[in-house]
Structures are given as C-alpha cells and as structure tokens.
Design a protein around this motif. Structure first.
Motif, PDB file in Angstrom:
ATOM      1  N   LEU A 231     -43.663  22.591  55.808  1.00 40.51           N
ATOM      2  CA  LEU A 231     -43.532  22.057  57.162  1.00 40.51           C
ATOM      3  C   LEU A 231     -43.812  23.103  58.226  1.00 40.51           C
ATOM      4  CD1 LEU A 231     -40.383  19.801  56.831  1.00 40.51           C
ATOM      5  CD2 LEU A 231     -42.782  19.134  56.812  1.00 40.51           C
ATOM      6  N   ASN A 232     -43.572  24.377  57.898  1.00 43.71           N
ATOM      7  CA  ASN A 232     -43.820  25.443  58.857  1.00 43.71           C
ATOM      8  C   ASN A 232     -43.982  26.768  58.131  1.00 43.71           C
ATOM      9  OD1 ASN A 232     -41.147  26.709  58.558  1.00 43.71           O
ATOM     10  ND2 ASN A 232     -40.411  24.855  59.553  1.00 43.71           N
ATOM     11  N   ILE A 233     -44.450  27.751  58.841  1.00 46.41           N
ATOM     12  CA  ILE A 233     -44.749  29.051  58.247  1.00 46.41           C
ATOM     13  C   ILE A 233     -43.483  29.747  57.746  1.00 46.41           C
ATOM     14  CG2 ILE A 233     -44.651  30.406  60.381  1.00 46.41           C
ATOM     15  CD1 ILE A 233     -47.352  30.719  57.679  1.00 46.41           C
ATOM     16  N   GLU A 234     -42.347  29.403  58.296  1.00 47.49           N
ATOM     17  CA  GLU A 234     -41.091  30.009  57.855  1.00 47.49           C
ATOM     18  C   GLU A 234     -40.784  29.689  56.393  1.00 47.49           C
ATOM     19  OE1 GLU A 234     -38.327  28.557  60.749  1.00 47.49           O
ATOM     20  OE2 GLU A 234     -38.970  29.994  62.255  1.00 47.49           O
ATOM     21  N   GLN A 235     -41.318  28.617  55.878  1.00 41.55           N
ATOM     22  CA  GLN A 235     -41.089  28.236  54.486  1.00 41.55           C
ATOM     23  C   GLN A 235     -41.976  29.011  53.511  1.00 41.55           C
ATOM     24  OE1 GLN A 235     -41.848  23.994  54.767  1.00 41.55           O
ATOM     25  NE2 GLN A 235     -39.647  23.587  54.799  1.00 41.55           N
TER      26      GLN A 235
ATOM     27  N   GLY B 261     -54.772  16.670  46.518  1.00 36.10           N
ATOM     28  CA  GLY B 261     -54.837  17.824  45.630  1.00 36.10           C
ATOM     29  C   GLY B 261     -54.059  19.049  46.053  1.00 36.10           C
ATOM     30  N   ALA B 262     -53.302  18.959  47.124  1.00 36.42           N
ATOM     31  CA  ALA B 262     -52.489  20.101  47.536  1.00 36.42           C
ATOM     32  C   ALA B 262     -51.441  20.405  46.470  1.00 36.42           C
ATOM     33  CB  ALA B 262     -51.793  19.811  48.865  1.00 36.42           C
ATOM     34  N   ASP B 263     -51.172  21.681  46.268  1.00 42.20           N
ATOM     35  CA  ASP B 263     -50.119  22.074  45.329  1.00 42.20           C
ATOM     36  C   ASP B 263     -48.745  21.789  45.903  1.00 42.20           C
ATOM     37  OD1 ASP B 263     -51.868  23.047  43.369  1.00 42.20           O
ATOM     38  OD2 ASP B 263     -52.011  24.977  44.381  1.00 42.20           O
ATOM     39  N   ASP B 264     -48.619  21.939  47.192  1.00 47.66           N
ATOM     40  CA  ASP B 264     -47.356  21.691  47.888  1.00 47.66           C
ATOM     41  C   ASP B 264     -47.665  21.561  49.370  1.00 47.66           C
ATOM     42  OD1 ASP B 264     -44.660  21.283  48.299  1.00 47.66           O
ATOM     43  OD2 ASP B 264     -44.043  23.167  47.388  1.00 47.66           O
ATOM     44  N   VAL B 265     -46.699  21.146  50.141  1.00 46.89           N
ATOM     45  CA  VAL B 265     -46.868  20.998  51.582  1.00 46.89           C
ATOM     46  C   VAL B 265     -45.672  21.652  52.260  1.00 46.89           C
ATOM     47  CG1 VAL B 265     -47.100  19.371  53.502  1.00 46.89           C
ATOM     48  CG2 VAL B 265     -48.109  18.821  51.269  1.00 46.89           C
TER      49      VAL B 265
ATOM     50  N   TRP C  88     -41.616  29.917  49.380  1.00 48.02           N
ATOM     51  CA  TRP C  88     -42.555  29.224  48.499  1.00 48.02           C
ATOM     52  C   TRP C  88     -43.295  30.225  47.619  1.00 48.02           C
ATOM     53  CZ3 TRP C  88     -47.672  29.166  47.301  1.00 48.02           C
ATOM     54  CH2 TRP C  88     -48.126  28.081  46.551  1.00 48.02           C
ATOM     55  N   ILE C  89     -43.729  31.327  48.215  1.00 44.13           N
ATOM     56  CA  ILE C  89     -44.440  32.356  47.445  1.00 44.13           C
ATOM     57  C   ILE C  89     -43.532  32.913  46.359  1.00 44.13           C
ATOM     58  CG2 ILE C  89     -45.422  34.678  47.550  1.00 44.13           C
ATOM     59  CD1 ILE C  89     -46.501  33.912  50.356  1.00 44.13           C
ATOM     60  N   GLN C  90     -42.316  33.219  46.710  1.00 45.44           N
ATOM     61  CA  GLN C  90     -41.369  33.772  45.745  1.00 45.44           C
ATOM     62  C   GLN C  90     -41.117  32.783  44.598  1.00 45.44           C
ATOM     63  OE1 GLN C  90     -37.440  34.724  47.212  1.00 45.44           O
ATOM     64  NE2 GLN C  90     -37.342  36.491  45.828  1.00 45.44           N
ATOM     65  N   ALA C  91     -40.982  31.527  44.910  1.00 47.26           N
ATOM     66  CA  ALA C  91     -40.706  30.513  43.888  1.00 47.26           C
ATOM     67  C   ALA C  91     -41.911  30.238  43.010  1.00 47.26           C
ATOM     68  CB  ALA C  91     -40.253  29.216  44.555  1.00 47.26           C
ATOM     69  N   ASN C  92     -43.112  30.579  43.477  1.00 51.63           N
ATOM     70  CA  ASN C  92     -44.326  30.265  42.735  1.00 51.63           C
ATOM     71  C   ASN C  92     -45.075  31.492  42.220  1.00 51.63           C
ATOM     72  OD1 ASN C  92     -44.745  27.196  42.982  1.00 51.63           O
ATOM     73  ND2 ASN C  92     -44.049  27.835  44.989  1.00 51.63           N
TER      74      ASN C  92
END
Length: 51
Positions: free
Chosen positions: A38-42, A32-36, A46-50
């Motif tokens: 690999l590290n905090i740098e991503q 059920g994860a929305d996305d995964v 991810w926030i900007q894109a979502n």
C-alpha cells in the motif's frame, strides 16, 4: 487504478476504501504481481520476509 481522485477516495467510508483497495490488489495479483504494497513504508518488512 481505482478511477477516482484523492479527494473522492478520502470521502469514502472506511468500508468502501477497503473494498476499493481489495479490488485494486486483486487486479495486480491477477496480472502477475508477487504482492501489492500500500505504501513504501511496507517495503522493508516485505523485503525481509521475502529474502
């Protein structure tokens, strides 16, 4: 999740590392994860894109 130590992971070939990451990602997505990430740098991208 991958069932191995950091040293064991680092000893894998690039292909086997990617396969392990892909399997772990699939488990999280099926759970059920929305996305995964690999590290905090991503996270910022991810926030900007979502937003």
């Amino acid at each position: 999740m991958m069932g191995m130590t950091q040293a064991a992971y680092e000893a894998l070939s690039a292909e086997k590392k990617q396969a392990a990451l892909d399997r772990a990602r699939q488990v999280f997505l099926e759970a059920g994860a929305d996305d995964v990430l690999l590290n905090i740098e991503q996270l910022p991208a991810w926030i900007q894109a979502n937003e």
